[in-house]
Enzyme design. Structure first.
Site, short mmCIF file in Angstrom:
data_model
loop_
_atom_site.label_atom_id
_atom_site.label_comp_id
_atom_site.label_asym_id
_atom_site.label_seq_id
_atom_site.Cartn_x
_atom_site.Cartn_y
_atom_site.Cartn_z
CE LYS A 22 62.52 86.62 61.68
NZ LYS A 22 61.83 85.95 60.32
CB ALA B 61 64.83 87.24 58.09
CB THR C 218 62.71 83.22 65.30
OG1 THR C 218 64.45 83.28 66.88
CG2 THR C 218 63.02 84.93 65.47
CG HIS D 61 66.28 75.42 61.61
ND1 HIS D 61 66.17 76.99 62.92
CD2 HIS D 61 66.41 76.49 60.86
CE1 HIS D 61 65.69 78.30 62.06
NE2 HIS D 61 66.22 77.46 60.91
NE ARG E 39 72.78 78.31 61.91
CZ ARG E 39 71.97 79.51 61.43
NH1 ARG E 39 71.36 80.16 60.83
NH2 ARG E 39 70.57 79.43 62.87
N GLY F 173 64.51 84.17 50.14
CA GLY F 173 65.42 84.20 51.14
C GLY F 173 65.65 82.53 50.83
CE1 TYR G 294 65.97 86.85 63.07
CE2 TYR G 294 66.31 86.24 65.15
CZ TYR G 294 65.82 86.26 63.88
OH TYR G 294 65.47 85.03 63.73
CG ASP H 249 66.34 94.08 49.26
OD1 ASP H 249 65.68 94.76 50.10
OD2 ASP H 249 67.05 93.82 49.08
CD GLU I 124 67.18 84.77 69.51
OE1 GLU I 124 67.63 85.77 70.32
OE2 GLU I 124 68.02 83.77 70.11
CG LEU J 153 62.21 80.56 54.11
CD1 LEU J 153 63.02 79.14 53.76
CD2 LEU J 153 61.12 80.05 55.57
#
Length: 359
Positions: A165, A92, A137, A191, A196, A9, A161, A68, A139, A90
């Site tokens: 995770k 995702a 995360t 963050h 972004r 990532g 998601y 990948d 989340e 990183l």
């Protein structure tokens, strides 16, 4: 001997900041790039452009490899070639709303992808050499069970998601405990930065504010204005990722600022930064952000941006990272973060417009 780091990532917001940070620390940096017919390397171009395009005879700042997270053979090949001291996972499918549209792919990349990475290290016999950082995360906390959320707070993910995770989190912990590997989770709260992606709410707001101020857009449409998030600066957060891997023992950490702000607050500050004062009227779907000076409606709510299951508030407790790692979560304040993003986007929008009109 230079330390060798591999970043999955690397083309993302965090990957690009981390690559810069590690280069400054004297690392040899490698990154995994997904094959695509269009280049998606804009965030790291400044790190490799000279070396690749002009074929200059000098050491590359970063080395990119095609691979990948859904293809274990590519991960094994790259890790064998690179022999990394540290891996930062990183990569995702990291857009929460999109995860409801592509839940299976999100699981493949975010959940099973993490397993493939861990297993590749183990298959190659590098479990004692390679330290692995897993990007976890906030989340995971989803429907929060306590405020603020810390390392011991129970998880209750509210999106495909978040669920994917959660698997990534536990499989990382499981490999640490089963095979005595140095595998850690950084539970990052929101963050943001000028890098972004443009579909994320903060960047969507700063670009829209810049466009509206320059007369290139009439309105900004947002979802839940009451959603509250713990927003930090991505550049500060990648330093904490590195600190976690330098700690004596493998442990999981919450990375957050310990402050919470609403989407409405973010929008108010962003518009203020371009000289527009907003007044909010109405409630729910009918709420509007009105330009105090002109009386024009600049912000409206569109129900299509609501999630099937909403995460109302996320607030992290960074005590452990502050105490054990000496990390400063509020190096960049909330208002400073908005300023950095707006200043960047005012220039970004101007440049883009000039290109479009062919000046």
């Amino acid at each position: 001997m230079k330390k060798v780091a591999l970043i999955t990532g690397i083309t993302g917001q965090d990957g690009s900041f981390l690559a810069e940070f590690l280069i400054e620390k004297g690392y040899e940096v490698h990154g995994i790039l997904r094959r695509s017919s269009s280049f998606n390397t804009a965030r790291i171009e400044h790190l490799y452009l000279d070396e690749w395009v002009r074929d200059m005879k000098q050491d590359r700042l970063i080395n990119l490899h095609y691979g990948d997270m859904t293809d274990s053979s590519s991960l094994i090949r790259i890790i064998q070639l690179v022999q990394p001291d540290e891996i930062y996972n990183l990569a995702a499918q990291s857009h929460v709303k999109v995860s409801f549209d592509v839940p299976e792919y999100t699981a493949e990349a975010d959940a099973v992808g993490t397993l493939r990475m861990l297993e590749a290290v183990r298959i190659l016999g590098l479990e004692k050499r390679t330290k692995i950082y897993q990007a976890s995360t906030s989340e995971l906390f989803g429907k929060v069970q306590e405020v603020p959320q810390k390392e011991t707070t129970p998880f209750y993910p509210r999106s495909p998601y978040g669920v994917a995770k959660q698997y990534g989190f536990w499989i990382t912990k499981n490999y640490r405990e089963s095979y005595d590997m140095f595998t850690v989770n950084g539970i990052l709260f929101n963050h943001e930065s000028e890098r972004r992606g443009e579909t994320f709410v903060t960047r969507k707001i700063t670009i829209a504010a810049a466009r509206i101020a320059q007369g290139l857009q009439n309105k900004l449409y947002l979802g839940n204005l009451d959603a509250r998030r713990d927003w930090g600066y991505a550049k500060d957060y990648v330093e904490c990722m590195w600190l976690i891997l330098q700690y004596d023992v493998p442990e999981d950490f919450v990375i957050a600022t310990g402050e919470m702000h609403t989407v409405r607050e973010f929008a108010t500050l962003a518009f203020k930064e371009v000289g527009i004062e907003l007044r909010w009227e109405g409630a729910g779907v009918n709420e509007k952000g009105i330009d105090v000076k002109t009386g024009k409606v600049l912000v409206e709510v569109d129900a299509k941006y609501f999630r099937p299951s909403e995460v109302e508030q996320l607030l992290g407790d960074p005590t452990k990272a502050k105490t054990l790692l000496g990390w400063n979560p509020t190096k960049t304040s909330f208002s400073e973060l908005v300023k950095i993003m707006i200043r960047h986007d005012v220039k970004f929008v101007k440049k883009l417009h000039q290109k479009e009109v062919g000046e």
